[in-house]
Design a protein around this motif. Structure first.
Motif, PDB file in Angstrom:
ATOM      1  N   VAL A   6       1.392   3.288  -6.151  1.00 27.07           N
ATOM      2  CA  VAL A   6       2.020   4.395  -5.438  1.00 27.07           C
ATOM      3  C   VAL A   6       3.440   3.975  -5.067  1.00 27.07           C
ATOM      4  O   VAL A   6       3.652   2.899  -4.500  1.00 27.07           O
ATOM      5  N   THR A   7       4.401   4.820  -5.398  1.00 28.80           N
ATOM      6  CA  THR A   7       5.788   4.618  -5.017  1.00 28.80           C
ATOM      7  C   THR A   7       6.047   5.494  -3.800  1.00 28.80           C
ATOM      8  O   THR A   7       5.658   6.661  -3.783  1.00 28.80           O
TER       9      THR A   7
ATOM     10  N   GLU B   1      -3.282   1.710  -4.246  1.00 30.85           N
ATOM     11  CA  GLU B   1      -4.342   2.412  -3.531  1.00 30.85           C
ATOM     12  C   GLU B   1      -5.410   2.818  -4.533  1.00 30.85           C
ATOM     13  O   GLU B   1      -5.123   3.563  -5.472  1.00 30.85           O
ATOM     14  N   SER B   2      -6.605   2.317  -4.377  1.00 32.73           N
ATOM     15  CA  SER B   2      -7.728   2.604  -5.283  1.00 32.73           C
ATOM     16  C   SER B   2      -7.361   2.281  -6.733  1.00 32.73           C
ATOM     17  O   SER B   2      -7.700   3.032  -7.657  1.00 32.73           O
ATOM     18  N   GLY B   3      -6.621   1.190  -6.920  1.00 39.34           N
ATOM     19  CA  GLY B   3      -6.245   0.765  -8.261  1.00 39.34           C
ATOM     20  C   GLY B   3      -5.080   1.515  -8.868  1.00 39.34           C
ATOM     21  O   GLY B   3      -4.744   1.310 -10.035  1.00 39.34           O
ATOM     22  N   ILE B   4      -4.434   2.380  -8.110  1.00 46.40           N
ATOM     23  CA  ILE B   4      -3.304   3.171  -8.609  1.00 46.40           C
ATOM     24  C   ILE B   4      -2.043   2.757  -7.858  1.00 46.40           C
ATOM     25  O   ILE B   4      -2.039   2.665  -6.624  1.00 46.40           O
TER      26      ILE B   4
ATOM     27  N   GLU C  61       2.005   8.968  -6.926  1.00 39.76           N
ATOM     28  CA  GLU C  61       1.166   8.060  -7.708  1.00 39.76           C
ATOM     29  C   GLU C  61       1.789   7.867  -9.085  1.00 39.76           C
ATOM     30  O   GLU C  61       2.206   8.829  -9.721  1.00 39.76           O
ATOM     31  N   GLN C  62       1.838   6.616  -9.532  1.00 35.80           N
ATOM     32  CA  GLN C  62       2.397   6.300 -10.838  1.00 35.80           C
ATOM     33  C   GLN C  62       1.281   6.376 -11.877  1.00 35.80           C
ATOM     34  O   GLN C  62       0.660   5.380 -12.206  1.00 35.80           O
ATOM     35  N   SER C  63       1.017   7.566 -12.359  1.00 34.41           N
ATOM     36  CA  SER C  63      -0.015   7.783 -13.361  1.00 34.41           C
ATOM     37  C   SER C  63       0.491   8.804 -14.369  1.00 34.41           C
ATOM     38  O   SER C  63       1.524   9.434 -14.164  1.00 34.41           O
TER      39      SER C  63
END
Length: 115
Positions: A37-38, A32-35, A59-61
């Protein structure tokens, strides 16, 4: 009437009068928007016939060190009820695990005081 708190407690393995009879978990991820998500969706059927869905997205960040609790999305929704049984509220959402835990503590305290 039963409070949604009792079902959320059971889903999170906390003390509860409600017993899970069946659980179906689905894990998935998406971008989603380049991020990345798990996400996990769980459908919980309780012994009394109530069915509750739990959705969790993270979000995986890199974690933000200025936040004491990592942001995520947690949502609960009552999908079905047997005749004659009411659950309130019918849905609840949280922006992180800390918010969920705080709501659980405060709701448990309020229910204990009113009992």
């Amino acid at each position: 009437m039963t409070h949604l708190h009792a079902y959320i407690a059971a889903i999170n393995a906390a003390p509860s009068a409600q017993q899970i009879a069946k659980r179906e978990l689905t894990d998935h991820s998406f971008e989603e928007s380049g991020i990345e998500v798990t996400a996990q969706t769980g459908v919980y059927t309780f012994a009394n016939g109530v069915v509750v869905q739990r959705e969790f997205e993270l979000e995986q960040s890199e974690p933000d060190p200025s936040q004491s609790c990592q942001e995520c999305w947690i949502g609960y929704k009552v999908l079905s009820l047997p005749d004659g049984l009411e659950v309130q509220p019918r849905s609840k959402a949280f922006a992180n695990k800390c918010q969920e835990l705080f709501w659980m503590r405060m709701t448990a305290r309020d229910q204990a005081v009113s009992a």
